[in-house]
Design a protein around this motif. Structure first.
Motif, PDB file in Angstrom:
ATOM      1  N   SER A 194       0.197  -1.414  -0.022  1.00 25.91           N
ATOM      2  CA  SER A 194       0.252  -0.051  -0.009  1.00 25.91           C
ATOM      3  C   SER A 194       1.007   1.649   0.255  1.00 25.91           C
ATOM      4  CB  SER A 194      -0.618  -0.323   0.588  1.00 25.91           C
ATOM      5  OG  SER A 194      -0.225   0.394   2.429  1.00 25.91           O
ATOM      6  N   PHE A 197       0.643   3.652  -2.984  1.00 28.66           N
ATOM      7  CA  PHE A 197      -0.619   4.168  -3.068  1.00 28.66           C
ATOM      8  C   PHE A 197      -0.810   5.254  -1.465  1.00 28.66           C
ATOM      9  CE2 PHE A 197      -1.495   0.526  -4.832  1.00 28.66           C
ATOM     10  CZ  PHE A 197      -1.663   0.411  -6.304  1.00 28.66           C
ATOM     11  N   PRO A 401      -9.509  -1.767  -4.953  1.00 29.57           N
ATOM     12  CA  PRO A 401      -8.871  -2.338  -4.175  1.00 29.57           C
ATOM     13  C   PRO A 401      -8.210  -2.480  -3.104  1.00 29.57           C
ATOM     14  CG  PRO A 401      -9.569  -1.227  -6.489  1.00 29.57           C
ATOM     15  CD  PRO A 401     -10.817  -1.477  -5.749  1.00 29.57           C
ATOM     16  N   TYR A 403      -5.392  -2.589  -1.469  1.00 30.49           N
ATOM     17  CA  TYR A 403      -4.188  -1.731  -1.233  1.00 30.49           C
ATOM     18  C   TYR A 403      -3.826  -0.179  -1.293  1.00 30.49           C
ATOM     19  CZ  TYR A 403      -1.682  -6.100  -1.340  1.00 30.49           C
ATOM     20  OH  TYR A 403      -1.438  -7.617  -1.379  1.00 30.49           O
ATOM     21  N   ILE A 404      -5.031   0.643  -2.254  1.00 30.54           N
ATOM     22  CA  ILE A 404      -4.987   1.895  -1.906  1.00 30.54           C
ATOM     23  C   ILE A 404      -6.632   2.479  -1.533  1.00 30.54           C
ATOM     24  CG2 ILE A 404      -7.260   2.165  -4.104  1.00 30.54           C
ATOM     25  CD1 ILE A 404      -5.593   3.811  -5.793  1.00 30.54           C
ATOM     26  N   THR A 405      -7.241   1.666  -0.906  1.00 33.79           N
ATOM     27  CA  THR A 405      -8.228   1.519   0.458  1.00 33.79           C
ATOM     28  C   THR A 405      -7.065   1.612   1.652  1.00 33.79           C
ATOM     29  OG1 THR A 405     -10.036   0.343  -0.708  1.00 33.79           O
ATOM     30  CG2 THR A 405      -9.895   0.991   1.594  1.00 33.79           C
ATOM     31  N   GLY A 462      -7.738   6.219  -8.052  1.00 33.02           N
ATOM     32  CA  GLY A 462      -7.806   4.486  -8.140  1.00 33.02           C
ATOM     33  C   GLY A 462      -9.127   3.160  -7.513  1.00 33.02           C
ATOM     34  N   GLN A 466      -6.641   0.584  -9.272  1.00 30.96           N
ATOM     35  CA  GLN A 466      -5.584   0.309  -8.909  1.00 30.96           C
ATOM     36  C   GLN A 466      -4.456   0.075  -9.553  1.00 30.96           C
ATOM     37  OE1 GLN A 466      -5.326  -1.289  -5.144  1.00 30.96           O
ATOM     38  NE2 GLN A 466      -4.458  -3.038  -5.813  1.00 30.96           N
ATOM     39  N   ASN A 467      -3.651   1.170  -9.489  1.00 26.61           N
ATOM     40  CA  ASN A 467      -2.248   1.398 -10.891  1.00 26.61           C
ATOM     41  C   ASN A 467      -1.385   1.856  -9.943  1.00 26.61           C
ATOM     42  OD1 ASN A 467      -0.294   2.286 -12.874  1.00 26.61           O
ATOM     43  ND2 ASN A 467      -1.290   0.913 -14.282  1.00 26.61           N
ATOM     44  N   TYR A 468       0.406   1.440 -10.222  1.00 21.79           N
ATOM     45  CA  TYR A 468       1.234   2.086  -9.177  1.00 21.79           C
ATOM     46  C   TYR A 468       1.776   2.918 -10.009  1.00 21.79           C
ATOM     47  CZ  TYR A 468       1.561  -1.981  -6.251  1.00 21.79           C
ATOM     48  OH  TYR A 468       0.702  -3.301  -5.213  1.00 21.79           O
TER      49      TYR A 468
END
Length: 491
Positions: A194, A197, A401, A403-405, A462, A466-468
């Motif tokens: 995470s 993000f 998603p 990790y973005i959360t 995101g 969700q994208n790095y």
């Protein structure tokens, strides 16, 4: 959780409005806490006063966590005052002054020092601030700018590192939620994934060198930087106070080295990688500041910089200076408890939940909600402990998603903390720089708002994609916006 409807957030509203209008944080906090208790006990002023003293102020003082923080603050206050009045900070500044001879270099040096001393978000501003104050004074850089740099390199870096206090605390919260949901997800891995993000802390860290390299200021900070040139007489008077005959650069680096050695000795060589209780770490840090002060006092006696009575008086004066900060912290903690008892977080959360939106909007909502709660309570830690148990199950259930959360929750909590006049890290950044507290809040908020708007828009996107690459895109956007402001100022 039960709440009192719209009255649940009345103390929050009162605290914010009064802080803006009166510019008196203590009066604003006290009033808001009293109003909150009045609501809780049925509007009886005598009962409210009794409960205010017995159930809030005294409980905050006797709470082991709060007492540990206050004790640590007193030790820090004594050490910082001793370091400043020893003349060591100016001696150190003179010894390396040929290397830090421009505004840009001074700001970047303070920035990198804040990042290097990442093990304590509470200690960082009070270690880095006094060391770099002489450079900023000499080069005519405002105290507000130093406070901004301190605030931007303490909690933002702390929330990105998994093996210090903040990271361990957050990982523990994630672990509990994954266990409750019966999921075989690694809490540590979830935190690490995470990090890209965690957009607001990253932007808070990147904006400092960008502003320094571009020689750019805007909003109230620009006025503060311009006003520094009209305070030359006061600046000279302050310098005389901190210039001491026989002072040496060793007064700075040796006590800080002793502080680090004490931490290593009491917690072990891998203290940054292991889990320790908060009380254990605070005890070690308090001991470190005490031994650092003893070493500094010994150096001052050996070099005949000050007499023993002068040293003792200076140390006690530094402890006394922390009294106002301790009062603000006690009131801030009390307000947080009042808000919890009123169900303020519950009211805000249920209001958001009542809006029927796509699951992709959950990260953006979590960011806003985290910002509101953190701003109102002044506590990122408290915000995370409220938000993670509520948002993570919701996100996983609805397929948002993960990790973005997580990044949105952590970013929102930190953004609100950066804007809040009752945040402990904001208070300490003011103390470390010698800046008036509300001046720091007023000058920092424009920069924080820019990063907050960028982060919010990133979480809007995101939640669906969700994208790095998001953090890179928004860093580029940050640079473009700063360049456009610089260009506009030149026109």
């Amino acid at each position: 959780m039960e709440n009192f409807g719209i009255l649940s957030i009345l103390p929050i509203i009162v605290a914010v409005i009064m802080a803006i209008k009166t510019k008196n944080v203590i009066l604003s906090l006290f009033t808001s806490v009293f109003i909150g208790i009045m609501i809780l006990v049925g509007y009886n002023p005598l009962t409210s006063t009794k409960i205010l003293m017995s159930e809030y102020f005294l409980k905050q003082l006797t709470d082991s966590y709060n007492a540990g923080v206050i004790v640590l603050m007193l030790f820090i206050g004594g050490f910082i005052e001793l370091m400043m009045r020893s003349g060591g900070a100016y001696a150190f500044a003179q010894s390396v002054g040929k290397f830090i001879n421009s505004k840009t270099k001074a700001q970047l040096a303070a920035y990198f020092a804040g990042i290097v001393i990442f093990f304590s978000d509470l200690g960082t501003p009070l270690i880095v601030g006094p060391i770099f104050s002489p450079f900023f004074k000499k080069l005519k850089i405002s105290k507000e700018k130093l406070a901004f740099i301190l605030d931007s390199t303490s909690s933002p870096i702390a929330v990105l590192v998994p093996f210090i206090g903040w990271g361990v605390f957050i990982i523990g919260l994630l672990q509990k939620e994954f266990e409750n949901l019966g999921l075989e997800i690694s809490d540590y891995e979830a935190f690490v994934k995470s990090i890209p993000f965690n957009i607001y802390p990253i932007l808070a860290l990147t904006i400092v060198p960008m502003l320094a390299l571009m020689k750019l200021d805007f909003g109230p900070m620009k006025k503060a930087e311009n006003d520094i040139f009209s305070n030359e007489e006061l600046d000279v008077m302050e310098k005389k106070e901190y210039i001491v005959e026989n002072a040496k650069p060793i007064y700075v680096w040796l006590p800080i080295l002793v502080l680090l050695i004490t931490l290593l000795g009491m917690l072990g060589y891998d203290f940054m990688f292991k889990r320790f209780s908060g009380s254990e770490f605070r005890a070690a840090l308090s001991s470190g500041y005490l031994y650092a002060a003893i070493v500094l006092a010994t150096l001052m006696l050996i070099n005949k910089s000050k007499s023993f009575n002068e040293i003792f008086s200076i140390y006690i004066n530094g402890v006394t200076k922390m009294t106002q900060i301790a009062i603000i912290l006690i009131l801030a903690w009390s307000l947080g408890t009042v808000n919890k008892n009123l169900g303020a977080a519950s009211y805000i959360i249920h209001f958001i939940k009542s809006i029927n939106l796509s699951s992709g909007f959950i990260p953006a909502i979590a960011f806003i909600l985290g910002c509101i709660i953190s701003f109102a309570t002044g506590s990122s830690w408290g915000t995370y402990s409220i938000m993670i148990p509520i948002v993570i199950p919701m996100a996983l259930t609805l397929g948002t998603p993960l990790y973005i959360t997580i990044g949105a929750i952590l970013s929102g909590g930190l953004f609100g903390d950066h804007c809040s006049p009752i945040s402990d890290t904001t208070i300490l950044a003011s103390a470390g720089s010698g800046c008036k507290h509300l001046d720091h809040v007023r000058t920092q908020i424009f920069y924080a708002a820019l990063n907050g708007i960028l982060a919010f828009s990133a979480f809007l996107i995101g939640g669906f994609f969700q994208n790095y690459m998001l953090v890179i895109i928004y860093f580029i956007l940050q640079v473009i916006i700063l360049l456009s402001i610089k260009l506009k100022q030149k026109i």
